[in-house]
Write a protein that holds these residues in place. Structure first.
Motif, PDB file in Angstrom:
ATOM      1  N   UNK A 132       0.813  -1.215   0.000  1.00 47.53           N
ATOM      2  CA  UNK A 132       0.000   0.000   0.000  1.00 47.53           C
ATOM      3  C   UNK A 132       0.846   1.264   0.000  1.00 47.53           C
ATOM      4  N   UNK A 133       2.142   1.116  -0.324  1.00 47.16           N
ATOM      5  CA  UNK A 133       3.009   2.287  -0.390  1.00 47.16           C
ATOM      6  C   UNK A 133       2.588   3.174  -1.573  1.00 47.16           C
ATOM      7  N   UNK A 184      -9.505 -14.656   1.760  1.00 46.60           N
ATOM      8  CA  UNK A 184     -10.180 -15.958   1.708  1.00 46.60           C
ATOM      9  C   UNK A 184      -9.295 -17.103   1.243  1.00 46.60           C
ATOM     10  N   UNK A 185      -8.008 -16.917   1.201  1.00 49.19           N
ATOM     11  CA  UNK A 185      -7.095 -17.971   0.748  1.00 49.19           C
ATOM     12  C   UNK A 185      -5.958 -18.120   1.758  1.00 49.19           C
ATOM     13  N   UNK A 186      -5.189 -19.201   1.588  1.00 49.29           N
ATOM     14  CA  UNK A 186      -4.020 -19.403   2.446  1.00 49.29           C
ATOM     15  C   UNK A 186      -4.394 -19.544   3.901  1.00 49.29           C
ATOM     16  N   UNK A 187      -3.692 -18.782   4.750  1.00 49.68           N
ATOM     17  CA  UNK A 187      -3.931 -18.876   6.190  1.00 49.68           C
ATOM     18  C   UNK A 187      -4.983 -17.886   6.673  1.00 49.68           C
ATOM     19  N   UNK A 188      -5.676 -17.247   5.737  1.00 49.17           N
ATOM     20  CA  UNK A 188      -6.753 -16.295   6.063  1.00 49.17           C
ATOM     21  C   UNK A 188      -6.253 -15.145   6.952  1.00 49.17           C
ATOM     22  N   UNK A 189      -5.038 -14.727   6.708  1.00 46.86           N
ATOM     23  CA  UNK A 189      -4.480 -13.632   7.498  1.00 46.86           C
ATOM     24  C   UNK A 189      -5.115 -12.309   7.098  1.00 46.86           C
ATOM     25  N   UNK A 190      -4.938 -11.303   7.948  1.00 50.67           N
ATOM     26  CA  UNK A 190      -5.491  -9.980   7.678  1.00 50.67           C
ATOM     27  C   UNK A 190      -4.716  -9.292   6.558  1.00 50.67           C
ATOM     28  N   UNK A 191      -5.439  -8.561   5.736  1.00 53.63           N
ATOM     29  CA  UNK A 191      -4.827  -7.793   4.665  1.00 53.63           C
ATOM     30  C   UNK A 191      -5.501  -6.422   4.620  1.00 53.63           C
ATOM     31  N   UNK A 192      -4.732  -5.416   4.313  1.00 56.71           N
ATOM     32  CA  UNK A 192      -5.252  -4.053   4.195  1.00 56.71           C
ATOM     33  C   UNK A 192      -5.027  -3.577   2.766  1.00 56.71           C
ATOM     34  N   UNK A 193      -6.100  -3.525   1.971  1.00 56.18           N
ATOM     35  CA  UNK A 193      -6.013  -3.115   0.574  1.00 56.18           C
ATOM     36  C   UNK A 193      -7.193  -2.216   0.219  1.00 56.18           C
ATOM     37  N   UNK A 194      -7.109  -1.624  -0.975  1.00 57.00           N
ATOM     38  CA  UNK A 194      -8.165  -0.721  -1.438  1.00 57.00           C
ATOM     39  C   UNK A 194      -9.223  -1.481  -2.237  1.00 57.00           C
ATOM     40  N   UNK A 202     -19.595  -9.074  -1.606  1.00 58.73           N
ATOM     41  CA  UNK A 202     -18.278  -9.556  -2.028  1.00 58.73           C
ATOM     42  C   UNK A 202     -17.499  -8.400  -2.618  1.00 58.73           C
ATOM     43  N   UNK A 203     -16.187  -8.432  -2.425  1.00 55.16           N
ATOM     44  CA  UNK A 203     -15.349  -7.339  -2.900  1.00 55.16           C
ATOM     45  C   UNK A 203     -14.107  -7.882  -3.586  1.00 55.16           C
ATOM     46  N   UNK A 204     -13.544  -7.060  -4.439  1.00 52.90           N
ATOM     47  CA  UNK A 204     -12.212  -7.277  -4.970  1.00 52.90           C
ATOM     48  C   UNK A 204     -11.357  -6.098  -4.533  1.00 52.90           C
ATOM     49  N   UNK A 205     -10.123  -6.399  -4.194  1.00 52.89           N
ATOM     50  CA  UNK A 205      -9.237  -5.358  -3.678  1.00 52.89           C
ATOM     51  C   UNK A 205      -7.904  -5.379  -4.409  1.00 52.89           C
TER      52      UNK A 205
END
Length: 210
Positions: free
Chosen positions: A78-79, A109-119, A132-135
């Motif tokens: 997000x830089x 919704x994939x992998x280890x379901x970790x938190x992500x911060x995206x637009x 549902x969203x795409x980021x």
């Protein structure tokens, strides 16, 4: 009334302060260093305590009282808006009010379901109320390779960014620094308080005997 003023006899020597009296000179380099250290240590202690109190208030007290969440950014996706080591402050909003362009924090919704911060780049509000969203990360070339279904009635939108504060948090969490803060900070504060209480004071107008 007649006032008699003392008159110094001609040729009489002027009395000087003893050589050992530190008030008679600007002081030796070691004395000046001790004096500077004496002024510096209290401010260092106050600064360290202030940072610790601020970190505790923002990261521990605030989320419980004000309902926001904090997260340390680990990647540069997000830089330049959010750099690695920055802390994001996110507040809950109704999922029905989610729109494109918002920066949100959610579980991928994939992998280890970790938190992500995206637009958010697209939002789909289904008739059954599901969203549902795409980021996409601002610094990434492509949209995230998944479509995320948002569970619950709220989603967390990033409202503020605290630059570089995450580096301090990670440093405070290291075992060595944690032990130093746990035992060293109280000891340093207690020592400074004792020095403040027992520090001898000098009256500048006190008569100095030869």
């Amino acid at each position: 009334m007649t006032t008699v003023l003392p008159v110094r006899a001609p040729g009489a020597a002027t009395s000087l302060r003893p050589a050992g009296d530190e008030r008679s000179t600007a002081g030796s380099p070691a004395g000046r260093a001790r004096q500077m250290l004496g002024h510096l240590v209290p401010w260092l202690v106050r600064g360290a305590m202030g940072v610790a109190v601020l970190a505790f208030a923002v990261l521990a007290v605030g989320p419980h009282l004000l309902g926001y969440r904090t997260m340390t950014m680990l990647t540069a996706s997000m830089a330049p808006e959010i750099e690695p080591g920055d802390i994001t402050v996110a507040t809950p909003i109704d999922v029905t009010g989610l729109t494109e362009g918002m920066v949100i924090t959610y579980h991928m919704p994939v992998g280890d379901h970790s938190l992500v911060t995206h637009r958010v780049v697209s939002v789909d509000h289904a008739e059954d109320g599901s969203v549902t969203v795409q980021t996409k990360g601002d610094a990434n070339d492509a949209i995230d390779p998944w479509t995320a279904g948002l569970e619950g009635d709220t989603v967390y939108q990033v409202r503020a960014v605290i630059p570089e504060f995450g580096h301090l948090v990670q440093l405070l969490r290291t075992p060595v620094v944690s032990q130093v803060l746990l035992y060293g900070a109280p000891a340093l504060l207690a020592g400074w308080l004792l020095m403040t209480i027992w520090r001898p004071t000098h009256d500048e107008n006190e008569e100095v005997r030869p």
